[in-house]
Design a protein around this motif. Structure first.
Motif, PDB file in Angstrom:
ATOM      1  N   UNK A 110      87.187  50.332   6.689  1.00 47.17           N
ATOM      2  CA  UNK A 110      88.366  51.095   7.107  1.00 47.17           C
ATOM      3  C   UNK A 110      88.359  51.310   8.622  1.00 47.17           C
ATOM      4  N   UNK A 111      87.183  51.574   9.195  1.00 45.21           N
ATOM      5  CA  UNK A 111      87.067  51.710  10.641  1.00 45.21           C
ATOM      6  C   UNK A 111      87.403  50.391  11.335  1.00 45.21           C
ATOM      7  N   UNK A 112      86.906  49.284  10.789  1.00 49.78           N
ATOM      8  CA  UNK A 112      87.202  47.969  11.352  1.00 49.78           C
ATOM      9  C   UNK A 112      88.693  47.658  11.255  1.00 49.78           C
ATOM     10  N   UNK A 113      89.299  48.014  10.142  1.00 50.09           N
ATOM     11  CA  UNK A 113      90.732  47.772   9.947  1.00 50.09           C
ATOM     12  C   UNK A 113      91.555  48.553  10.957  1.00 50.09           C
ATOM     13  N   UNK A 114      91.222  49.821  11.153  1.00 47.02           N
ATOM     14  CA  UNK A 114      91.898  50.626  12.167  1.00 47.02           C
ATOM     15  C   UNK A 114      91.808  49.948  13.527  1.00 47.02           C
ATOM     16  N   UNK A 115      90.617  49.473  13.889  1.00 47.77           N
ATOM     17  CA  UNK A 115      90.420  48.837  15.191  1.00 47.77           C
ATOM     18  C   UNK A 115      91.277  47.586  15.332  1.00 47.77           C
ATOM     19  N   UNK A 116      91.252  46.733  14.323  1.00 44.43           N
ATOM     20  CA  UNK A 116      92.001  45.480  14.389  1.00 44.43           C
ATOM     21  C   UNK A 116      93.502  45.760  14.472  1.00 44.43           C
ATOM     22  N   UNK A 117      93.996  46.756  13.735  1.00 44.72           N
ATOM     23  CA  UNK A 117      95.414  47.109  13.811  1.00 44.72           C
ATOM     24  C   UNK A 117      95.802  47.527  15.226  1.00 44.72           C
ATOM     25  N   UNK A 118      94.955  48.323  15.863  1.00 47.24           N
ATOM     26  CA  UNK A 118      95.250  48.770  17.221  1.00 47.24           C
ATOM     27  C   UNK A 118      95.266  47.581  18.182  1.00 47.24           C
ATOM     28  N   UNK A 119      94.265  46.730  18.084  1.00 49.38           N
ATOM     29  CA  UNK A 119      94.187  45.585  18.998  1.00 49.38           C
ATOM     30  C   UNK A 119      95.333  44.605  18.772  1.00 49.38           C
ATOM     31  N   UNK A 120      95.771  44.476  17.521  1.00 46.09           N
ATOM     32  CA  UNK A 120      96.851  43.534  17.199  1.00 46.09           C
ATOM     33  C   UNK A 120      98.183  43.969  17.807  1.00 46.09           C
ATOM     34  N   UNK A 121      98.336  45.265  18.077  1.00 47.32           N
ATOM     35  CA  UNK A 121      99.589  45.759  18.649  1.00 47.32           C
ATOM     36  C   UNK A 121      99.875  45.122  20.002  1.00 47.32           C
ATOM     37  N   UNK A 122      98.822  44.814  20.750  1.00 49.28           N
ATOM     38  CA  UNK A 122      99.001  44.281  22.097  1.00 49.28           C
ATOM     39  C   UNK A 122      99.487  42.840  22.100  1.00 49.28           C
ATOM     40  N   UNK A 123      99.310  42.108  20.999  1.00 48.85           N
ATOM     41  CA  UNK A 123      99.587  40.663  21.044  1.00 48.85           C
ATOM     42  C   UNK A 123     101.075  40.301  21.128  1.00 48.85           C
ATOM     43  N   UNK A 124     101.979  40.749  20.285  1.00 52.10           N
ATOM     44  CA  UNK A 124     101.774  41.509  19.052  1.00 52.10           C
ATOM     45  C   UNK A 124     101.478  40.591  17.869  1.00 52.10           C
ATOM     46  N   UNK A 125     100.889  41.196  16.815  1.00 58.77           N
ATOM     47  CA  UNK A 125     100.555  40.454  15.603  1.00 58.77           C
ATOM     48  C   UNK A 125     100.587  41.400  14.422  1.00 58.77           C
ATOM     49  N   UNK A 126     100.782  40.850  13.233  1.00 56.66           N
ATOM     50  CA  UNK A 126     100.765  41.638  12.003  1.00 56.66           C
ATOM     51  C   UNK A 126      99.385  41.536  11.362  1.00 56.66           C
ATOM     52  N   UNK A 127      99.026  42.562  10.606  1.00 54.60           N
ATOM     53  CA  UNK A 127      97.718  42.618   9.936  1.00 54.60           C
ATOM     54  C   UNK A 127      97.938  42.770   8.445  1.00 54.60           C
ATOM     55  N   UNK A 128      97.297  41.925   7.669  1.00 59.20           N
ATOM     56  CA  UNK A 128      97.404  41.977   6.213  1.00 59.20           C
ATOM     57  C   UNK A 128      96.062  41.578   5.604  1.00 59.20           C
TER      58      UNK A 128
END
Length: 416
Positions: free
Chosen positions: A316-334
Motif C-alpha cells: 500500500x505504501x508502494x502504491x501510494x508512492x507510484x500514484x504520486x510519481x505517475x501524476x507528473x508524467x502523467x500516467x494512470x495506475x492500475x
C-alpha cells in the motif's frame, strides 16, 4: 511532487481543483500561489460568497476557494466564469470530489489529486531511480543506488503516516491524532457530504474490515461479512454501498482499478479493484497493528497464504508512492489479475501520451528470485514492446538490474 505539477499547470489553465483527503496539504499548497483567499469553512465568508459568487470570482487572481464544496453554487459559478473568460491562472479550488448531482467541470476545471507524502517528500530518502527514466529504459538503462532503510525502518514509516500535519508526531500523540482523524470521518465528514450515519459503530467496523483487506481484491461482500463477524445481523448492501461511494468521494478510499487493455487481447482479466486507504497508517491504526506485531508477522489479513499484513501495508505504501510519481508524467495506475488468480501484477503504470507501460511487483524482501519476477516475464511475452520496463520494489539495500533485464529497486530510492 504536487507543487511541480501545479507550477506547470497554473500558468496555462484557468481553474484547478486540488482534490484529496482532509489534512493532506491542499490548502497550504494553494495558499502559496493565491492572491485572494475565500475560506468557505468559515460561516461569514461562506455567507458572502453564497449571496454573491461573482463578487468572489472577480477578485484579484488567482482566487482560492478553500473547501469549495461548502457552498455548492461556487463550482458551477467557476465553470460558467471559465466559459466566459478562459484566461489562465484565475481560480484555485480545494476540497474533495464534487458532491452527487453537481455538473462536471470537465474541460473547464482541471483536477489535480493530492496524496500523502512519499518517502523522498518526507526527507527520509533520496530518489535515485525516477519513474520517468524507467519509461525510457527498455530493460537496459542502468539502475543504481543504495538505501540505508531496512524492514524495521519501512515498518516505522508505514505507522508514522504521510499526512503533512503529523510529521512532527510519534508514539501516543500520533496514535491519538490518527484516531481523531478516523473519528471525524465517521462523525462529521460523512454527514457534511450528505450521508447521515445512523450507526457509527457499524461504519467503523466496516472500515476496520476494509483496512484488513488493503492490497487485495477482496469482494465487498466479504468485507461486509468480516465487519459483522459474530453478529447474526449483517448490514444490508443498501447500507454499505453508500459507505463506499461517500468514502471514495472524501478520498479516504483510494482503490487501484483493474487494468483493462484497450486492445483486449488478454482474456479473463478481473475487473475487481485492489483496495487501499488514503494512507497506510490509517489502515494499520484501524486494525490495531503495532510495530512489534507487524515485525513478528501478526495482523489481520484476508490472504494468509500469500503473505503477512505487513506485506499488504508495504504494498500500500508502494502504491501510494507510484500514484504520486505517475501524476507528473502523467500516467494512470492500475493492477492486473486473471480471474483465476494464476497471473497477477501489482501495478501497471500506463503513460497517457503513448500507452507505454512500466510494470511493478512489490515484495517485502531484500532479495529477489525467479518466483518474484515470473509474472513480469509473462507480461512481457504478452505485451511485447508496449512494456518498456519492469521493476520489483523491495525493502532491500541496493538498486540494480538483473541479467534478465528486470530492475530491482528499494522503494526508498524510487522517485518521479
Amino acid at each position: 511532487m504536487v507543487d511541480d505539477v501545479l507550477d506547470d499547470l497554473l500558468p496555462a489553465l484557468p481553474a484547478i481543483l486540488l482534490d484529496g483527503p482532509k489534512a493532506v496539504g491542499k490548502t497550504a499548497t494553494a495558499l502559496q500561489r493565491a492572491q485572494t483567499v475565500w475560506r468557505l469553512s468559515r460561516p461569514p465568508q461562506a455567507a458572502v460568497v453564497s449571496a454573491d459568487p461573482q463578487q468572489a470570482l472577480n477578485a484579484a487572481p488567482p482566487v482560492l476557494l478553500d473547501e469549495y464544496q461548502r457552498v455548492l453554487p461556487v463550482f458551477d459559478a467557476v465553470r460558467e466564469a471559465v466559459d466566459e473568460d478562459s484566461a489562465p491562472g484565475r481560480f484555485l479550488l480545494t476540497g474533495s470530489a464534487p458532491p452527487p448531482g453537481s455538473h462536471s467541470g470537465a474541460g473547464r476545471i482541471t483536477t489535480v489529486r493530492v496524496r500523502p507524502l512519499t518517502l523522498p517528500e518526507r526527507g527520509v530518502s533520496t530518489a535515485m531511480v525516477s519513474l520517468a527514466s524507467l519509461f525510457e529504459g527498455s530493460f537496459t538503462a542502468p539502475v543504481a543506488g543504495v538505501s540505508a532503510l531496512g524492514l524495521a525502518d519501512y515498518t516505522d514509516l508505514i505507522l508514522a503516516s504521510g499526512l503533512p500535519g503529523l510529521q512532527h508526531l510519534q508514539g501516543r500523540p500520533l496514535q491519538i491524532q490518527l484516531d481523531g482523524y478516523l473519528d471525524r470521518i465517521v462523525e462529521r465528514d460523512m454527514r457534511e457530504d450528505g450521508h447521515d450515519v445512523r450507526r457509527p459503530a457499524t461504519l467503523m467496523a466496516w472500515l476496520r474490515a476494509y483496512a484488513a483487506s488493503v492490497s487485495t481484491t477482496t469482494s465487498w461482500d466479504k468485507v461486509r461479512d468480516a465487519a459483522s463477524a459474530g453478529s447474526a445481523v449483517k448490514p444490508a448492501r443498501s447500507t454499505t454501498g453508500p459507505y463506499v461511494d461517500t468514502l471514495t468521494r472524501l478520498r479516504i478510499l483510494d482503490d487501484v482499478p483493474a487494468w483493462i487493455p484497450s486492445h483486449n487481447h488478454l482474456k479473463r482479466l478481473t475487473r475487481s479493484p485492489k483496495h487501499h486507504l488514503a494512507d497506510p497508517a490509517l489502515a494499520a491504526r484501524l486494525v490495531g497493528a503495532t510495530r512489534a506485531s507487524l515485525l513478528r508477522g501478526a495482523g489481520e489479513t484476508f490472504t494468509p497464504l500469500d503473505g503477512t499484513y505487513l506485506g499488504q501495508l508495504f504494498e500500500s505504501l508502494a502504491t501510494l508512492s507510484v500514484k504520486v510519481f505517475a501524476t507528473s508524467l502523467p500516467a494512470s495506475v492500475s493492477h492486473l489479475r486473471l480471474d483465476s488468480g494464476r497471473r497477477e501484477v501489482d501495478l501497471i503504470v500506463e503513460r497517457d501520451s503513448d500507452r507505454a507501460i512500466v510494470a511493478f511487483e512489490v515484495k517485502l524482501a531484500g532479495e529477489v528470485n525467479y518466483e518474484d519476477v515470473k509474472h513480469l516475464h509473462w507480461l512481457r511475452e504478452q505485451l511485447g514492446e508496449q512494456l518498456v520496463d519492469a521493476v520489483v520494489l523491495t525493502t532491500g539495500p541496493a538498486a540494480y538490474r538483473r541479467p534478465d533485464g528486470i530492475a530491482v529497486v528499494p522503494l526508498a530510492l524510487l522517485g518521479s
